[in-house]
Design a protein around this motif. Structure first.
Motif, PDB file in Angstrom:
ATOM      1  N   THR A  32       2.401  71.733  30.841  1.00 37.81           N
ATOM      2  CA  THR A  32       2.213  70.302  31.456  1.00 37.81           C
ATOM      3  C   THR A  32       2.775  70.255  32.691  1.00 37.81           C
ATOM      4  O   THR A  32       3.974  70.466  32.793  1.00 37.81           O
ATOM      5  N   ARG A  33       2.010  69.527  33.756  1.00 36.62           N
ATOM      6  CA  ARG A  33       2.809  69.084  34.720  1.00 36.62           C
ATOM      7  C   ARG A  33       2.775  67.609  34.863  1.00 36.62           C
ATOM      8  O   ARG A  33       2.301  66.989  34.070  1.00 36.62           O
ATOM      9  N   THR A  34       3.694  67.149  35.764  1.00 38.07           N
ATOM     10  CA  THR A  34       4.101  65.601  35.850  1.00 38.07           C
ATOM     11  C   THR A  34       3.820  65.015  37.121  1.00 38.07           C
ATOM     12  O   THR A  34       4.113  65.443  38.244  1.00 38.07           O
ATOM     13  N   ILE A  35       2.869  63.855  36.909  1.00 34.66           N
ATOM     14  CA  ILE A  35       2.890  63.060  38.271  1.00 34.66           C
ATOM     15  C   ILE A  35       3.561  61.660  38.184  1.00 34.66           C
ATOM     16  O   ILE A  35       3.300  61.066  37.066  1.00 34.66           O
ATOM     17  N   LEU A  36       4.083  61.157  39.053  1.00 27.22           N
ATOM     18  CA  LEU A  36       4.685  59.743  39.083  1.00 27.22           C
ATOM     19  C   LEU A  36       3.778  58.822  40.060  1.00 27.22           C
ATOM     20  O   LEU A  36       3.616  59.556  41.192  1.00 27.22           O
ATOM     21  N   LEU A  37       3.205  57.919  39.625  1.00 28.13           N
ATOM     22  CA  LEU A  37       2.410  56.854  40.410  1.00 28.13           C
ATOM     23  C   LEU A  37       3.332  55.659  40.846  1.00 28.13           C
ATOM     24  O   LEU A  37       3.992  54.955  40.051  1.00 28.13           O
ATOM     25  N   PHE A  38       3.747  55.857  41.975  1.00 31.60           N
ATOM     26  CA  PHE A  38       4.626  55.041  42.452  1.00 31.60           C
ATOM     27  C   PHE A  38       4.035  53.988  43.356  1.00 31.60           C
ATOM     28  O   PHE A  38       3.672  54.190  44.518  1.00 31.60           O
ATOM     29  N   GLY A  39       4.097  52.746  42.826  1.00 29.73           N
ATOM     30  CA  GLY A  39       3.159  51.528  43.369  1.00 29.73           C
ATOM     31  C   GLY A  39       3.592  50.330  43.267  1.00 29.73           C
ATOM     32  O   GLY A  39       4.773  50.263  42.903  1.00 29.73           O
ATOM     33  N   HIS A  58       5.484  48.364  40.276  1.00 26.55           N
ATOM     34  CA  HIS A  58       6.282  47.201  40.099  1.00 26.55           C
ATOM     35  C   HIS A  58       5.701  45.927  40.969  1.00 26.55           C
ATOM     36  O   HIS A  58       5.421  46.087  42.152  1.00 26.55           O
ATOM     37  N   PRO A  59       5.071  44.886  40.343  1.00 33.39           N
ATOM     38  CA  PRO A  59       4.555  43.714  40.971  1.00 33.39           C
ATOM     39  C   PRO A  59       5.154  43.237  42.225  1.00 33.39           C
ATOM     40  O   PRO A  59       6.544  43.173  42.038  1.00 33.39           O
ATOM     41  N   GLY A  60       4.911  43.138  43.477  1.00 33.14           N
ATOM     42  CA  GLY A  60       5.814  42.820  44.661  1.00 33.14           C
ATOM     43  C   GLY A  60       6.487  43.829  45.414  1.00 33.14           C
ATOM     44  O   GLY A  60       7.080  43.394  46.122  1.00 33.14           O
ATOM     45  N   ARG A  61       6.513  45.132  44.861  1.00 33.82           N
ATOM     46  CA  ARG A  61       7.114  46.054  45.344  1.00 33.82           C
ATOM     47  C   ARG A  61       6.905  46.170  46.840  1.00 33.82           C
ATOM     48  O   ARG A  61       5.616  46.399  47.299  1.00 33.82           O
ATOM     49  N   THR A  62       7.860  46.520  47.645  1.00 39.19           N
ATOM     50  CA  THR A  62       7.284  46.688  49.005  1.00 39.19           C
ATOM     51  C   THR A  62       7.908  48.087  49.378  1.00 39.19           C
ATOM     52  O   THR A  62       8.330  48.797  48.514  1.00 39.19           O
ATOM     53  N   THR A  63       7.854  48.565  50.768  1.00 41.63           N
ATOM     54  CA  THR A  63       8.041  50.130  51.138  1.00 41.63           C
ATOM     55  C   THR A  63       9.552  50.208  51.447  1.00 41.63           C
ATOM     56  O   THR A  63      10.133  50.712  50.334  1.00 41.63           O
ATOM     57  N   VAL A  64      10.023  49.355  52.103  1.00 41.10           N
ATOM     58  CA  VAL A  64      11.469  49.412  52.575  1.00 41.10           C
ATOM     59  C   VAL A  64      12.277  48.128  52.619  1.00 41.10           C
ATOM     60  O   VAL A  64      13.411  48.286  52.963  1.00 41.10           O
ATOM     61  N   HIS A  65      11.404  46.955  52.364  1.00 41.48           N
ATOM     62  CA  HIS A  65      12.123  45.674  52.559  1.00 41.48           C
ATOM     63  C   HIS A  65      12.644  44.972  51.296  1.00 41.48           C
ATOM     64  O   HIS A  65      12.124  44.802  50.186  1.00 41.48           O
ATOM     65  N   ASP A  66      13.958  44.379  51.304  1.00 46.59           N
ATOM     66  CA  ASP A  66      14.285  43.320  50.438  1.00 46.59           C
ATOM     67  C   ASP A  66      13.486  42.017  50.565  1.00 46.59           C
ATOM     68  O   ASP A  66      13.476  41.448  51.718  1.00 46.59           O
ATOM     69  N   ASP A  67      13.027  41.505  49.394  1.00 49.13           N
ATOM     70  CA  ASP A  67      12.338  40.438  49.575  1.00 49.13           C
ATOM     71  C   ASP A  67      13.028  39.316  49.218  1.00 49.13           C
ATOM     72  O   ASP A  67      13.648  39.017  48.360  1.00 49.13           O
ATOM     73  N   PRO A  68      13.168  38.416  50.426  1.00 40.73           N
ATOM     74  CA  PRO A  68      14.067  37.169  50.508  1.00 40.73           C
ATOM     75  C   PRO A  68      13.571  36.115  49.421  1.00 40.73           C
ATOM     76  O   PRO A  68      14.412  35.223  48.938  1.00 40.73           O
ATOM     77  N   VAL A  69      12.242  36.194  49.029  1.00 44.65           N
ATOM     78  CA  VAL A  69      11.936  35.213  48.100  1.00 44.65           C
ATOM     79  C   VAL A  69      11.810  35.830  46.483  1.00 44.65           C
ATOM     80  O   VAL A  69      12.253  35.079  45.881  1.00 44.65           O
ATOM     81  N   GLU A  70      11.292  36.932  46.625  1.00 49.97           N
ATOM     82  CA  GLU A  70      10.831  37.516  45.195  1.00 49.97           C
ATOM     83  C   GLU A  70      12.051  38.252  44.662  1.00 49.97           C
ATOM     84  O   GLU A  70      12.028  39.120  43.351  1.00 49.97           O
ATOM     85  N   GLY A  71      13.154  38.925  45.504  1.00 50.72           N
ATOM     86  CA  GLY A  71      14.100  39.577  45.088  1.00 50.72           C
ATOM     87  C   GLY A  71      14.481  40.964  45.635  1.00 50.72           C
ATOM     88  O   GLY A  71      13.376  41.519  46.005  1.00 50.72           O
ATOM     89  N   ALA A  72      15.713  41.527  46.083  1.00 52.84           N
ATOM     90  CA  ALA A  72      15.685  42.695  46.769  1.00 52.84           C
ATOM     91  C   ALA A  72      15.470  43.786  45.949  1.00 52.84           C
ATOM     92  O   ALA A  72      15.366  44.913  46.484  1.00 52.84           O
ATOM     93  N   HIS A  73      15.367  43.595  44.422  1.00 49.29           N
ATOM     94  CA  HIS A  73      14.967  44.611  43.563  1.00 49.29           C
ATOM     95  C   HIS A  73      13.579  45.241  43.902  1.00 49.29           C
ATOM     96  O   HIS A  73      13.195  46.321  43.295  1.00 49.29           O
ATOM     97  N   ARG A  74      12.886  44.249  44.613  1.00 51.78           N
ATOM     98  CA  ARG A  74      11.620  44.929  44.934  1.00 51.78           C
ATOM     99  C   ARG A  74      11.347  45.971  46.058  1.00 51.78           C
ATOM    100  O   ARG A  74      10.426  46.445  46.313  1.00 51.78           O
ATOM    101  N   ASN A  75      12.532  46.287  46.502  1.00 50.41           N
ATOM    102  CA  ASN A  75      12.366  47.274  47.609  1.00 50.41           C
ATOM    103  C   ASN A  75      12.252  48.728  47.155  1.00 50.41           C
ATOM    104  O   ASN A  75      13.086  49.218  46.273  1.00 50.41           O
TER     105      ASN A  75
END
Length: 214
Positions: free
Chosen positions: A2-9, A52-69
């Motif tokens: 079995t191989r494994t794929i991570l869907l990062f989105g 993760h809803p709201g996830r950005t590429t490289v940005h801390d979100d000042p409204v929705e939270g830095a954890h979305r980076n």
């Protein structure tokens, strides 16, 4: 084996349904989401959905939270799920929010940075790097309850596929343009209607088999 794929989105990997009102946030059932459908199409793979809803590429979100980076959380996700054969990266839509003031070129460069983090890791089999499939999300529309949040984003989004394709070439990884497969919902201009799920799953399965035959 079995191989494994991570869907990062983001929310469209999470399976968020089109939102008639801010804060609605309903989610497609597990088997209806494109990630769930992909798992059924590829029974010889372990498919890990990391949307993760709201996830950005490289940005801390000042409204929705830095954890979305995405850049901040990526190394931990790679390590927690290793060994990973492939990482599918589909981000960039949330970077189109007006609050980030970035253009399509910057979004593509941010995606390239994520790809290089993956390629520089030892989180693949045998402590090698995982493979990467880089996906450009479909263009957005400024409609419905999210129109104000994404003001100015629609025009930028139409330039994104070409920029992300160039980033994939620079990084030496395969590319898929999801805008050739699906369109955003006319309800909120960001998320996908139910019929997009099987289409995306089939397109991703075909691309993974073609680029990572094993």
């Amino acid at each position: 084996m079995t191989r494994t794929i991570l869907l990062f989105g983001d929310s469209n990997t999470h399976g968020t349904m089109p939102m008639p009102d801010l804060g609605a946030g309903a989610r497609f059932d597990r088997d209806e989401r494109w990630a769930g459908r992909l798992a059924k199409l590829m029974p010889d793979w372990e498919v890990i959905a990391e949307g993760h809803p709201g996830r950005t590429t490289v940005h801390d979100d000042p409204v929705e939270g830095a954890h979305r980076n995405g850049l901040t959380v990526l190394p931990a996700l790679l390590e927690s799920h290793k060994p990973l054969d492939v990482v599918l990266v589909m981000l960039g839509t949330n970077d189109l929010k007006q609050r980030f003031s970035v253009n399509a070129c910057d979004i593509a460069l941010s995606l390239e940075r994520l790809v290089r983090v993956i390629l520089g890791s030892d989180c693949g089999p045998g402590r090698r790097a995982p493979g990467v499939l880089l996906v450009a999300p479909p263009p957005i529309e400024e409609v419905g309850c999210l129109a104000g949040m994404f003001a100015g984003g629609a025009a930028k989004s139409r330039q994104l596929a070409a920029e992300v394709a160039a980033a994939a070439r620079r990084a030496g990884v395969p590319f898929l343009d999801a805008g050739q497969v699906v369109r955003v919902s006319p309800i909120d201009g960001i998320h996908y209607d139910a019929e997009a799920n099987p289409a995306l799953a089939e397109a991703f399965a075909a691309a993974i088999r073609a680029h990572f035959p094993g």
